[in-house]
Design an enzyme around this catalytic site. Structure first.
Site, PDB file in Angstrom:
ATOM      1  N   CYS A   1      -4.867   2.373  -3.723  1.00 20.11           N
ATOM      2  CA  CYS A   1      -3.510   2.975  -3.170  1.00 20.11           C
ATOM      3  C   CYS A   1      -2.014   1.780  -3.520  1.00 20.11           C
ATOM      4  CB  CYS A   1      -3.136   2.970  -1.431  1.00 20.11           C
ATOM      5  SG  CYS A   1      -5.318   3.918  -0.843  1.00 20.11           S
TER       6      CYS A   1
ATOM      7  N   LYS B   1     -10.273   0.217  10.680  1.00 20.66           N
ATOM      8  CA  LYS B   1     -10.556  -1.245   9.788  1.00 20.66           C
ATOM      9  C   LYS B   1     -11.283  -2.319  10.373  1.00 20.66           C
ATOM     10  CE  LYS B   1      -7.006  -0.360   5.998  1.00 20.66           C
ATOM     11  NZ  LYS B   1      -7.964   0.751   4.955  1.00 20.66           N
TER      12      LYS B   1
ATOM     13  N   HIS C   1       0.892  -1.292  -0.282  1.00 21.22           N
ATOM     14  CA  HIS C   1       0.033  -0.019   0.000  1.00 21.22           C
ATOM     15  C   HIS C   1       1.176   1.306   0.171  1.00 21.22           C
ATOM     16  CE1 HIS C   1      -2.805   3.104   1.777  1.00 21.22           C
ATOM     17  NE2 HIS C   1      -3.521   2.001   1.728  1.00 21.22           N
TER      18      HIS C   1
ATOM     19  N   ASP D   1       2.701  -4.441   8.721  1.00 21.32           N
ATOM     20  CA  ASP D   1       1.760  -3.777   8.024  1.00 21.32           C
ATOM     21  C   ASP D   1       0.352  -4.538   8.633  1.00 21.32           C
ATOM     22  OD1 ASP D   1      -1.278  -2.920   7.484  1.00 21.32           O
ATOM     23  OD2 ASP D   1      -0.054  -1.815   5.470  1.00 21.32           O
TER      24      ASP D   1
HETATM   25  N1  ALA Z   1      -6.107   0.753   2.735  1.00 29.25           N
HETATM   26  C1  ALA Z   1      -7.730   1.046   2.222  1.00 29.25           C
HETATM   27  C2  ALA Z   1      -8.377   0.405   0.939  1.00 29.25           C
HETATM   28  O1  ALA Z   1      -7.419  -1.270   1.240  1.00 29.25           O
HETATM   29  C3  ALA Z   1      -8.237   2.713   2.220  1.00 29.25           C
HETATM   30  O2  ALA Z   1      -9.300   0.174   0.065  1.00 29.25           O
END
Ligand code: ALA
Length: 415
Positions: free
Chosen positions: A373, A235, A130, A209
């Protein structure tokens, strides 16, 4: 398979009822929320807890001698213990509250990176990262001449572990990698990656992460020898504005503060200040008090259900949805592998990803479309982006049926 509930119990228990937003509609259709990888919806227990804090117990923490400040400090600090138990974190680690995963990674990059990296040092990332686990490392190039080396992918879009081993050199200082890919759902072999690094050079620091792993699976940090592990509250069915960095305490205490301000100090003078030990020296200023306590409520909620039960439920939905998507002509799934979380990323040869997402929106189905992302990954895959459906504990087989029906409708309209 679930440990304390059998599959029949899982199918019969409607966790969906715990989430008020699931009783709402979008574009006149019942909401079918398939964007949990982006942000999870909130159960009543979290909403109630945060409301209760603000209505009856709110004040600043670590400062007041009066009763409600003492109470809320206790409640806030107790969340560290909840996180410790939830992820089975060894005593040798500290738990730092941040704003989100992004801030946790920036903290490590700025504090550890600016202090300990030198010209010529190398940072290994993966091709699946990401932007939050790429850009903070690039910012360090403003201070030193560093090299960033991504682990390449195999044909099936999993990480090439042999190629990774050959990327390790005497200059490697940091390995930063996600536990589960947010865009494809791959469960990465982080223990293999960590042990190869440890065998090569025990001084290499590893940051994981864990944003997607903590929501889709049971994470046991006693079994993962990372130096740092980060995740975010929003999340895992908690509020936004709070994240967590878990780090080896010895290492954290060698690192300088990332930000300065109130609450992280021991003494302050105009010329010089001294700081508390970890975790507090990394928590400058008034934190997201209500949100931290909301995160604690989310952890209580998830612990009550059991992460193994949630993972088993999501895997059932993943298999059911994958099988049906594959029956639609002209669709390519990226990351169609066995070791993956409940995330399906796909393109269709018959329509642009945004057009598909817009038709799904009209049908009440929320998915994300785009690069998620992960622009470098999309470049490697040779695509602009994907449509991504990601599942949470509140999704049901009926949600998948409506999603597939809507996808077929999109094909009819767009092909
Ligand atoms: N990291 C988040 C996504 O995967 C915003 O959509």
């Amino acid at each position: 398979m679930a440990k304390s509930l059998n599959m029949t119990t899982i199918q019969n228990h409607d966790w969906r009822d715990d989430f008020p937003i699931m009783r709402t509609s979008m574009n006149g259709q019942p909401l079918i929320y398939l964007d949990t990888a982006s942000s999870a919806q909130k159960p009543q227990a979290v909403i109630d807890k945060m409301t209760q804090v603000m209505e009856t117990n709110y004040s600043n923490i670590h400062r007041g001698l009066y009763a409600i400040s003492q109470n809320i400090t206790e409640e806030y600090e107790f969340v560290r213990l909840k996180i410790k138990n939830f992820l089975n974190i060894p005593d040798t680690y500290s738990i730092i509250f941040t704003r989100n995963t992004t801030e946790a990674i920036n903290l490590v990059a700025q504090s550890f990176g600016r202090t300990f990296l030198q010209d010529g040092d190398e940072i290994i990332l993966s091709s699946l990262e990401h932007h939050a686990n790429i850009v903070p490392w690039q910012l360090l190039k403003n201070y030193n001449d560093l090299k960033i080396k991504p682990i390449p992918l195999l044909q099936d879009n999993t990480l090439d572990i042999e190629a990774y081993a050959s990327l390790l050199t005497k200059k490697t200082k940091i390995i930063a990698i996600n536990h589960i890919s947010n865009s494809l759902g791959n469960i990465n072999k982080i223990n293999d990656i960590i042990s190869l690094a440890r065998n090569f050079n025990p001084e290499i620091k590893v940051i994981i992460d864990g944003s997607q792993a903590v929501v889709h699976s049971r994470v046991n940090l006693t079994e993962i020898d990372a130096d740092f592990y980060a995740f975010t509250g929003h999340k895992i069915y908690g509020p936004s504005g709070v994240g967590v960095l878990i780090g080896k305490t010895d290492l954290l205490n060698q690192m300088p503060p990332y930000q300065g301000g109130g609450d992280m100090i021991e003494t302050v003078g105009f010329d010089h200040s001294t700081y508390k030990q970890a975790p507090f020296k990394f928590e400058a200023g008034t934190p997201a008090i209500t949100e931290v306590i909301g995160l604690g409520a989310a952890i209580d909620y998830l612990s009550g259900i059991g992460m193994d039960n949630i993972a088993a439920h999501e895997q059932t939905l993943l298999k059911y949805a994958t099988q049906q998507i594959k029956e639609i002509d002209g669709i390519t799934i990226y990351g169609d592998i066995s070791e993956k979380a409940a995330i399906i990323s796909f393109t269709a040869e018959w329509a642009h990803i945004s057009d598909i997402a817009m038709i799904l929106d009209q049908c009440g189905v929320a998915v994300r479309s785009g690069h998620h992302c992960c622009m470098p990954l999309m470049k490697i895959l040779g695509i602009e982006g994907t449509v991504r459906a990601s599942f949470g504990l509140y999704n049901t087989h009926n949600d998948i049926d409506i999603f597939i029906k809507s996808l077929k409708k999109a094909k009819k309209l767009l092909a």
